[in-house]
Design a protein around this motif. Structure first.
Motif, PDB file in Angstrom:
ATOM      1  N   MET A   1       0.813  -1.188  -0.031  1.00 35.93           N
ATOM      2  CA  MET A   1       0.179   0.012  -0.008  1.00 35.93           C
ATOM      3  C   MET A   1       0.969   1.101  -0.097  1.00 35.93           C
ATOM      4  O   MET A   1       1.959   1.403   0.844  1.00 35.93           O
ATOM      5  CB  MET A   1      -0.956  -0.077   1.187  1.00 35.93           C
ATOM      6  CG  MET A   1      -1.716   0.974   1.284  1.00 35.93           C
ATOM      7  SD  MET A   1      -3.042   0.844   2.734  1.00 35.93           S
ATOM      8  CE  MET A   1      -2.693   2.371   3.437  1.00 35.93           C
ATOM      9  N   LYS A   2       0.868   2.210  -0.961  1.00 30.94           N
ATOM     10  CA  LYS A   2       1.632   3.332  -1.305  1.00 30.94           C
ATOM     11  C   LYS A   2       1.162   4.468  -0.050  1.00 30.94           C
ATOM     12  O   LYS A   2      -0.337   4.443   0.396  1.00 30.94           O
ATOM     13  CB  LYS A   2       1.090   4.007  -2.251  1.00 30.94           C
ATOM     14  CG  LYS A   2       2.154   3.225  -3.463  1.00 30.94           C
ATOM     15  CD  LYS A   2       2.016   3.695  -4.971  1.00 30.94           C
ATOM     16  CE  LYS A   2       2.983   3.075  -6.003  1.00 30.94           C
ATOM     17  NZ  LYS A   2       2.992   3.810  -6.857  1.00 30.94           N
ATOM     18  N   LYS A   3       1.883   5.131   0.616  1.00 33.10           N
ATOM     19  CA  LYS A   3       1.639   6.067   1.379  1.00 33.10           C
ATOM     20  C   LYS A   3       1.530   7.472   0.746  1.00 33.10           C
ATOM     21  O   LYS A   3       2.396   7.733  -0.273  1.00 33.10           O
ATOM     22  CB  LYS A   3       2.692   6.275   2.542  1.00 33.10           C
ATOM     23  CG  LYS A   3       2.565   4.817   3.302  1.00 33.10           C
ATOM     24  CD  LYS A   3       3.734   5.001   4.655  1.00 33.10           C
ATOM     25  CE  LYS A   3       3.628   3.796   5.346  1.00 33.10           C
ATOM     26  NZ  LYS A   3       4.758   3.371   6.096  1.00 33.10           N
ATOM     27  N   GLU A   4       0.736   8.448   1.159  1.00 34.45           N
ATOM     28  CA  GLU A   4       0.462   9.537   0.592  1.00 34.45           C
ATOM     29  C   GLU A   4       1.767  10.538   1.239  1.00 34.45           C
ATOM     30  O   GLU A   4       1.866  10.413   2.335  1.00 34.45           O
ATOM     31  CB  GLU A   4      -0.701  10.145   0.944  1.00 34.45           C
ATOM     32  CG  GLU A   4      -1.116  11.544   0.141  1.00 34.45           C
ATOM     33  CD  GLU A   4      -2.473  11.938   0.460  1.00 34.45           C
ATOM     34  OE1 GLU A   4      -2.742  13.239   0.804  1.00 34.45           O
ATOM     35  OE2 GLU A   4      -3.357  11.101   0.220  1.00 34.45           O
ATOM     36  N   VAL A   5       2.258  11.559   0.208  1.00 31.03           N
ATOM     37  CA  VAL A   5       3.161  12.371   0.706  1.00 31.03           C
ATOM     38  C   VAL A   5       2.748  13.392   1.616  1.00 31.03           C
ATOM     39  O   VAL A   5       1.502  13.867   1.406  1.00 31.03           O
ATOM     40  CB  VAL A   5       3.780  13.118  -0.612  1.00 31.03           C
ATOM     41  CG1 VAL A   5       4.957  14.311  -0.219  1.00 31.03           C
ATOM     42  CG2 VAL A   5       4.417  12.335  -1.580  1.00 31.03           C
TER      43      VAL A   5
END
Length: 120
Positions: free
Chosen positions: A1-5
């Motif tokens: 799961m990608k994390k938001e900047v």
């Protein structure tokens, strides 16, 4: 799961800047000082509202229904979002005009009655 900047520092709440970019495909890295876009600097709540607003094509009634909030709350959230994106706020409407518009919106008065009340 990608994390938001993150757009804001979790310690002091100031704007963050990106200093390194990496390509996952070829491994290239670029270092420097890069600004985040203004949408990255919005709060999570502002981003969620913007998404709902766009999804509902700005239809206030649909936004009210989806979020379970009132017309004035939608307008306040929109005004907050506009200001957070760096645009000038519109001057606040006098309270009596808001009341007239809310009554018109709720179907409590006709358009003709609203016009008369606004011009009085």
């Amino acid at each position: 799961m990608k994390k938001e900047v993150l757009g804001k520092c979790p310690v002091c709440s100031k704007d963050l800047e990106v200093v390194k970019l990496n390509c996952k495909s070829c491994g290239t890295s670029i270092e420097g000082h890069f600004n985040l876009c203004k949408f990255c600097l919005l709060t999570k709540e502002q981003k969620e509202f913007a998404e709902i607003f766009i999804k509902n094509r700005g239809n206030i009634k649909e936004i009210e229904k989806e979020m379970g909030i009132s017309y004035p709350t939608v307008k306040n959230k929109l005004e907050s979002l506009i200001e957070a994106l760096g645009y000038k706020s519109q001057p606040e409407e006098p309270e009596y005009k808001k009341d007239v518009l809310q009554k018109l919106y709720n179907g409590e008065i006709t358009a003709e009655e609203a016009i008369k009340m606004m011009n009085d």
